[in-house]
Motif scaffolding. Structure first.
Motif, PDB file in Angstrom:
ATOM      1  N   TYR A 266      26.440  40.091  12.220  1.00 40.06           N
ATOM      2  CA  TYR A 266      26.171  41.343  12.908  1.00 40.06           C
ATOM      3  C   TYR A 266      26.134  42.527  11.931  1.00 40.06           C
ATOM      4  O   TYR A 266      26.022  43.675  12.350  1.00 40.06           O
ATOM      5  CB  TYR A 266      27.234  41.611  13.973  1.00 40.06           C
ATOM      6  CG  TYR A 266      26.993  40.877  15.282  1.00 40.06           C
ATOM      7  CD1 TYR A 266      26.077  41.359  16.216  1.00 40.06           C
ATOM      8  CD2 TYR A 266      27.678  39.706  15.579  1.00 40.06           C
ATOM      9  CE1 TYR A 266      25.853  40.700  17.414  1.00 40.06           C
ATOM     10  CE2 TYR A 266      27.472  39.029  16.772  1.00 40.06           C
ATOM     11  CZ  TYR A 266      26.555  39.531  17.686  1.00 40.06           C
ATOM     12  OH  TYR A 266      26.339  38.870  18.882  1.00 40.06           O
ATOM     13  N   ASN A 267      26.240  42.231  10.661  1.00 41.19           N
ATOM     14  CA  ASN A 267      26.152  43.277   9.649  1.00 41.19           C
ATOM     15  C   ASN A 267      24.674  43.585   9.417  1.00 41.19           C
ATOM     16  O   ASN A 267      24.089  43.242   8.402  1.00 41.19           O
ATOM     17  CB  ASN A 267      26.827  42.816   8.356  1.00 41.19           C
ATOM     18  CG  ASN A 267      26.829  43.894   7.276  1.00 41.19           C
ATOM     19  OD1 ASN A 267      26.557  45.066   7.548  1.00 41.19           O
ATOM     20  ND2 ASN A 267      27.114  43.500   6.044  1.00 41.19           N
ATOM     21  N   THR A 268      24.071  44.227  10.401  1.00 44.18           N
ATOM     22  CA  THR A 268      22.625  44.475  10.392  1.00 44.18           C
ATOM     23  C   THR A 268      22.336  45.949  10.641  1.00 44.18           C
ATOM     24  O   THR A 268      23.201  46.706  11.083  1.00 44.18           O
ATOM     25  CB  THR A 268      21.919  43.641  11.477  1.00 44.18           C
ATOM     26  OG1 THR A 268      22.410  44.046  12.772  1.00 44.18           O
ATOM     27  CG2 THR A 268      22.195  42.156  11.284  1.00 44.18           C
ATOM     28  N   ARG A 269      21.110  46.313  10.388  1.00 42.36           N
ATOM     29  CA  ARG A 269      20.666  47.679  10.688  1.00 42.36           C
ATOM     30  C   ARG A 269      19.268  47.630  11.275  1.00 42.36           C
ATOM     31  O   ARG A 269      18.452  46.783  10.908  1.00 42.36           O
ATOM     32  CB  ARG A 269      20.675  48.523   9.413  1.00 42.36           C
ATOM     33  CG  ARG A 269      19.664  48.119   8.376  1.00 42.36           C
ATOM     34  CD  ARG A 269      19.764  48.943   7.113  1.00 42.36           C
ATOM     35  NE  ARG A 269      20.952  48.625   6.342  1.00 42.36           N
ATOM     36  CZ  ARG A 269      21.306  49.258   5.235  1.00 42.36           C
ATOM     37  NH1 ARG A 269      20.554  50.262   4.783  1.00 42.36           N
ATOM     38  NH2 ARG A 269      22.386  48.907   4.577  1.00 42.36           N
ATOM     39  N   GLN A 270      18.999  48.539  12.199  1.00 47.65           N
ATOM     40  CA  GLN A 270      17.650  48.628  12.750  1.00 47.65           C
ATOM     41  C   GLN A 270      16.736  49.282  11.731  1.00 47.65           C
ATOM     42  O   GLN A 270      17.106  50.269  11.095  1.00 47.65           O
ATOM     43  CB  GLN A 270      17.642  49.454  14.044  1.00 47.65           C
ATOM     44  CG  GLN A 270      18.220  48.722  15.241  1.00 47.65           C
ATOM     45  CD  GLN A 270      18.077  49.525  16.520  1.00 47.65           C
ATOM     46  OE1 GLN A 270      18.931  49.495  17.371  1.00 47.65           O
ATOM     47  NE2 GLN A 270      16.967  50.237  16.656  1.00 47.65           N
ATOM     48  N   ILE A 271      15.566  48.734  11.565  1.00 45.97           N
ATOM     49  CA  ILE A 271      14.617  49.307  10.621  1.00 45.97           C
ATOM     50  C   ILE A 271      13.458  49.986  11.328  1.00 45.97           C
ATOM     51  O   ILE A 271      12.556  50.501  10.685  1.00 45.97           O
ATOM     52  CB  ILE A 271      14.096  48.229   9.649  1.00 45.97           C
ATOM     53  CG1 ILE A 271      13.510  47.043  10.401  1.00 45.97           C
ATOM     54  CG2 ILE A 271      15.212  47.774   8.721  1.00 45.97           C
ATOM     55  CD1 ILE A 271      12.930  45.980   9.479  1.00 45.97           C
ATOM     56  N   GLN A 272      13.531  49.992  12.669  1.00 45.14           N
ATOM     57  CA  GLN A 272      12.546  50.740  13.447  1.00 45.14           C
ATOM     58  C   GLN A 272      13.250  51.428  14.601  1.00 45.14           C
ATOM     59  O   GLN A 272      13.509  50.842  15.635  1.00 45.14           O
ATOM     60  CB  GLN A 272      11.445  49.810  13.986  1.00 45.14           C
ATOM     61  CG  GLN A 272      10.523  49.254  12.920  1.00 45.14           C
ATOM     62  CD  GLN A 272       9.400  48.418  13.503  1.00 45.14           C
ATOM     63  OE1 GLN A 272       9.190  48.389  14.717  1.00 45.14           O
ATOM     64  NE2 GLN A 272       8.655  47.744  12.642  1.00 45.14           N
ATOM     65  N   GLY A 273      13.655  52.693  14.372  1.00 46.96           N
ATOM     66  CA  GLY A 273      14.291  53.482  15.420  1.00 46.96           C
ATOM     67  C   GLY A 273      15.721  53.076  15.679  1.00 46.96           C
ATOM     68  O   GLY A 273      16.244  52.102  15.145  1.00 46.96           O
ATOM     69  N   GLY A 274      16.428  53.831  16.508  1.00 48.10           N
ATOM     70  CA  GLY A 274      17.791  53.509  16.879  1.00 48.10           C
ATOM     71  C   GLY A 274      18.787  53.876  15.794  1.00 48.10           C
ATOM     72  O   GLY A 274      18.465  54.523  14.809  1.00 48.10           O
ATOM     73  N   SER A 275      20.027  53.436  15.990  1.00 46.42           N
ATOM     74  CA  SER A 275      21.077  53.740  15.023  1.00 46.42           C
ATOM     75  C   SER A 275      20.899  52.916  13.768  1.00 46.42           C
ATOM     76  O   SER A 275      20.281  51.848  13.781  1.00 46.42           O
ATOM     77  CB  SER A 275      22.448  53.468  15.643  1.00 46.42           C
ATOM     78  OG  SER A 275      22.532  52.113  16.035  1.00 46.42           O
ATOM     79  N   ALA A 276      21.467  53.381  12.668  1.00 47.45           N
ATOM     80  CA  ALA A 276      21.276  52.737  11.371  1.00 47.45           C
ATOM     81  C   ALA A 276      21.966  51.387  11.281  1.00 47.45           C
ATOM     82  O   ALA A 276      21.457  50.460  10.675  1.00 47.45           O
ATOM     83  CB  ALA A 276      21.783  53.646  10.259  1.00 47.45           C
TER      84      ALA A 276
END
Length: 287
Positions: A266-276
């Protein structure tokens, strides 16, 4: 009379210095030794190079005048017993006192506490502590590591020739303990411990998790499953980048967190919109 007074004061100072030397009260907070240095950069006398650097880089010194002593340029030392200034050498030319049981002519370094097991690394170009038999020099990383890491560490070019990513102190010649994270990046051990006290478990350089987070991921699985998204968001997807494995994937949107489809992190980040990222949610899970 004045000459006699000065002679008596000098004799008293030498007697006092001898008492301090015999009782072990010599040196400075950084090193125990029987000499001081004359800094080649500013021609002033200090107990050691760290004392010089702390003094010359304090907030009271104007920014343009701050500097570190070039350790290898040191040429003159002053005996703490007889105050004779002389070229760098282990024994005083005047009184014969040993100015440091450990002496490195290459680093111009003295230290009486040999329990540190000091040794000189020609490839690093400086003295290190811990016993030469317990360390190896990694040519790619450009520094010495414990032999326990010889076949297991990930090489990062000039890994220690940079500042600590937390406190910004230069790591290569720091006096503090250093640890190497599984990703290969180096950091002060006390800085990692401070991060953990603030529930931060990812490398501040590359954001990879540096410890086993499987228990946290299981808790997030349960929380995601227990909070169904409204109908209008159930078919929504987002692209995410996994900080742990580096893969990008398309995941179902969820307000709690987004799970990497490859490594299940779950150590992820959104790369299109939303929270980092979901770092705040992860911090809540480990409380």
């Amino acid at each position: 009379m004045e000459t006699q007074r000065l002679a008596n004061e000098s004799s008293h100072e030498k007697d006092q210095a001898l008492i301090e030397l015999e009782s072990g009260n010599f040196g400075c907070p950084h090193y125990r030794r029987r000499c001081k240095i004359r800094a080649p950069c500013c021609d002033e006398i200090f107990d050691c190079r760290h004392c010089h650097n702390e003094s010359k880089n304090s907030m009271e010194v104007e920014a343009d005048n701050r500097h570190d002593v070039p350790r290898h340029d040191l040429k003159r030392v002053i005996c703490s017993l007889c105050y004779t200034e002389q070229d760098v050498q282990q024994h005083c030319i005047q009184c014969g006192v040993c100015m440091g049981k450990y002496f490195c002519s290459k680093c111009k370094f003295f230290d009486d506490d040999v329990s540190k097991k000091q040794f000189h690394c020609d490839k690093c170009g400086i003295c290190r502590i811990g016993g030469e038999e317990n360390f190896f020099h990694c040519n790619k990383c450009g520094c010495c590591y414990s032999t326990l890491m010889k076949d297991s560490h990930i090489c990062v070019e000039k890994a220690m020739h940079q500042n600590c990513p937390v406190c910004l102190e230069f790591l290569f010649d720091t006096m503090k303990d250093i640890t190497v994270l599984p990703c290969g990046h180096t950091i002060h051990l006390e800085c990692v411990q401070e991060m953990e006290r603030h529930l931060q478990y990812s490398c501040p350089v590359c954001s990879k998790s540096y410890c086993d987070m499987s228990g946290v991921w299981e808790k997030l699985d349960q929380q995601v499953a227990s909070i169904p998204m409204p109908q209008m968001y159930q078919n929504k997807t987002v692209w995410i980048l996994c900080n742990d494995c580096g893969e990008t994937s398309e995941a179902n949107f969820h307000i709690v967190a987004h799970k990497c489809l490859k490594c299940k992190s779950y150590n992820t980040r959104q790369i299109q919109g939303g929270s980092a990222s979901c770092s705040s949610r992860i911090a809540e899970m480990v409380r």
